[in-house]
Design an enzyme around this catalytic site. Structure first.
Site, PDB file in Angstrom:
ATOM      1  N   ASN A  53      69.894  35.377  47.803  1.00 30.97           N
ATOM      2  CA  ASN A  53      69.578  34.951  46.430  1.00 30.97           C
ATOM      3  C   ASN A  53      70.721  35.249  45.463  1.00 30.97           C
ATOM      4  O   ASN A  53      70.552  35.132  44.248  1.00 30.97           O
ATOM      5  CB  ASN A  53      68.315  35.666  45.947  1.00 30.97           C
ATOM      6  N   HIS A 139      54.537  34.640  42.369  1.00 29.73           N
ATOM      7  CA  HIS A 139      55.043  35.704  43.236  1.00 29.73           C
ATOM      8  C   HIS A 139      54.024  36.833  43.373  1.00 29.73           C
ATOM      9  O   HIS A 139      53.257  37.119  42.448  1.00 29.73           O
ATOM     10  CB  HIS A 139      56.344  36.256  42.647  1.00 29.73           C
ATOM     11  N   GLU A 183      56.214  30.570  36.933  1.00 32.79           N
ATOM     12  CA  GLU A 183      57.630  30.815  37.242  1.00 32.79           C
ATOM     13  C   GLU A 183      58.466  29.624  36.797  1.00 32.79           C
ATOM     14  O   GLU A 183      58.015  28.486  36.916  1.00 32.79           O
ATOM     15  CB  GLU A 183      57.810  31.013  38.764  1.00 32.79           C
ATOM     16  N   SER A 187      59.749  30.580  43.941  1.00 36.10           N
ATOM     17  CA  SER A 187      60.663  31.246  44.862  1.00 36.10           C
ATOM     18  C   SER A 187      60.688  30.653  46.258  1.00 36.10           C
ATOM     19  O   SER A 187      61.714  30.711  46.929  1.00 36.10           O
ATOM     20  CB  SER A 187      60.323  32.732  44.943  1.00 36.10           C
ATOM     21  N   ASP A 212      58.277  33.896  34.815  1.00 34.64           N
ATOM     22  CA  ASP A 212      59.118  34.668  35.726  1.00 34.64           C
ATOM     23  C   ASP A 212      60.340  33.809  36.034  1.00 34.64           C
ATOM     24  O   ASP A 212      60.226  32.747  36.642  1.00 34.64           O
ATOM     25  CB  ASP A 212      58.307  34.991  36.987  1.00 34.64           C
ATOM     26  N   HIS A 215      64.425  33.229  39.704  1.00 35.59           N
ATOM     27  CA  HIS A 215      65.304  32.302  40.439  1.00 35.59           C
ATOM     28  C   HIS A 215      65.936  31.243  39.549  1.00 35.59           C
ATOM     29  O   HIS A 215      66.579  30.325  40.061  1.00 35.59           O
ATOM     30  CB  HIS A 215      64.518  31.632  41.573  1.00 35.59           C
ATOM     31  N   LYS A 235      69.291  38.761  41.710  1.00 38.77           N
ATOM     32  CA  LYS A 235      69.589  37.474  42.351  1.00 38.77           C
ATOM     33  C   LYS A 235      70.899  36.942  41.782  1.00 38.77           C
ATOM     34  O   LYS A 235      71.965  37.397  42.204  1.00 38.77           O
ATOM     35  CB  LYS A 235      68.390  36.552  42.199  1.00 38.77           C
TER      36      LYS A 235
END
Ligand SMILES: Cc1ncc(COP(=O)(O)O)c(C=O)c1O
Length: 383
Positions: A53, A139, A183, A187, A212, A215, A235
């Site tokens: 990541n 997540h 998110e 992910s 979130d 990523h 990440k």
């Protein structure tokens, strides 16, 4: 403990493990030495990793390493106490100021990890008598924080704004406060949440939204910001730690009330210094930041998959055992693409999760696409 007790403990563990093994769901730690670039050495074998990541390759950037080394020499290896005692070293405050500016927020709060941030945020804001609405593919740490809060937790189907609206209509009235958890980039699927629609619904129903951004930071266009923007330093920023960016009153409240901040040792100063330098690089080197998504799109185009929305591309395989077999076959061809199995993903959707980084070159991406095409039938890939 008497020998009998430890016998039943070991028997319990062995039986559970046998069940996991039989379902191809046992997990193992494999020593992996990452770098330089996309290289990873595992069990004496040199591989090109598509499972990290570290989307911009900043974990090994000499500037990031130098910043960490300086902080390490100046402030020591560990924080020495909770941030609220003496563990709030200067690099943490400097990083918070930079994160807040990056996100266009008044303030930020750095946690020991992204997981810890999500364990602390929801319980500090909502509790019994309140409502949490969470995307079903959120997540694990979003779910853990939601559960710890004691609020009523209602899941909505992945990215399904209609279901979210219906859940708000059904449950919002009875709740004092409501919090939506989603998110920016998911992910395991690499797709993005429909944030304009979610934020507008949140407005209509007086709900607060936490996004979130673990990523997304630095590698996708952020679009609209939510009132609560959390993420990780582990990440794109190549370091370790987590954060929340929000308004000043919210950050001040969390500083007093987030248990996963108050009752744990502060982040090592060197980790904060590394993340701060990495964030400066993210902001300065826009071409580098655009590369992972461009490579992901090159890969999806070659395989006839839907166009990548982020540097993460899922290649669906189906059963856990089959995903492990494809991953092993790729490894013999020099690629490290770890299989993702339940319960991380839903049963029957085991997959290769391919993560692209600025440190990959086009030749490596094309070679991986060719290998995947030969190992995973078209029909399976499309899901
Ligand atoms: C979406 C998401 N949120 C939070 C986390 C946790 O962050 P951290 O690794 O910093 O604990 C991760 C992954 O690790 C993640 O993928």
């Amino acid at each position: 403990m008497s020998p009998n007790h430890s016998h039943s403990l070991d028997a319990f563990a062995a039986e559970k493990l046998a069940g996991l093994e039989a379902a191809a769901l046992r997990r193992r730690l494999v020593v992996t030495a990452r770098g330089p670039g996309a290289a990873a050495e595992r069990e004496g074998r040199g591989l090109v990793s598509f499972s990290c990541n570290d989307y911009l390759g900043l974990a090994h950037d000499p500037r990031v390493i130098a910043a960490a080394s300086e902080a390490l020499a100046r402030y020591g290896a560990g924080a020495g106490a909770s941030r609220l005692v003496t563990g709030n070293a200067p690099p943490l405050a400097a990083l918070e100021a930079r994160l807040a500016r990056h996100k266009g927020k008044q303030a930020a709060l750095v946690f020991g990890s992204g997981y810890l941030a999500n364990l602390g945020i929801a319980p500090a804001l909502v509790g019994p008598g309140d409502l949490i609405l969470i995307d079903e593919l959120g997540h694990s740490c979003l779910f853990a924080g939601a559960k710890m809060s004691g609020a009523q937790v209602v899941r909505f189907a992945h990215n399904d704004v209609g279901q979210l609206r219906a859940a708000l209509a059904a449950h919002r009235g009875a709740a004092r406060r409501a919090l939506i958890l989603t998110e920016r980039v998911f992910s395991m699927d690499g797709d993005r949440a429909p944030l304009p629609e979610i934020l507008s619904l949140a407005e209509d129903y007086d709900a607060w939204t936490l996004v979130d951004d673990a990523h997304g930071l630095g590698v996708v266009e952020p679009g609209l910001r939510a009132p609560l923007e959390m993420g990780t330093l582990s990440k794109t920023l190549g370091s370790y730690g987590g954060y929340l960016c929000a308004s000043r009153p919210v950050i001040d409240l969390l500083t007093s009330r987030a248990r996963s901040l108050v009752y744990t040792t502060g982040l090592p100063p060197a980790s904060a210094a590394a993340a701060l330098r990495a964030l400066e690089i993210v902001e300065a080197e826009l071409e580098r930041a655009a590369r992972p998504l461009a490579l992901a799109r090159r890969f999806t185009a070659r395989l006839g998959l839907p166009e990548a929305e982020s540097p993460i591309v899922p290649v669906l395989v189906g059963e856990a055992e089959a995903a492990l077999a494809v991953s092993a076959a790729l490894e013999t061809r020099g690629f490290l693409v770890v299989a993702i199995r339940p319960p991380t993903v839903a049963p029957g959707t085991a997959r290769l999760r391919v993560a692209f980084s600025a440190v990959h070159d086009e030749g490596q991406v094309d070679a991986l696409a060719e290998a995947v095409a030969s190992l995973v039938p078209d029909r399976a890939r499309a899901g």
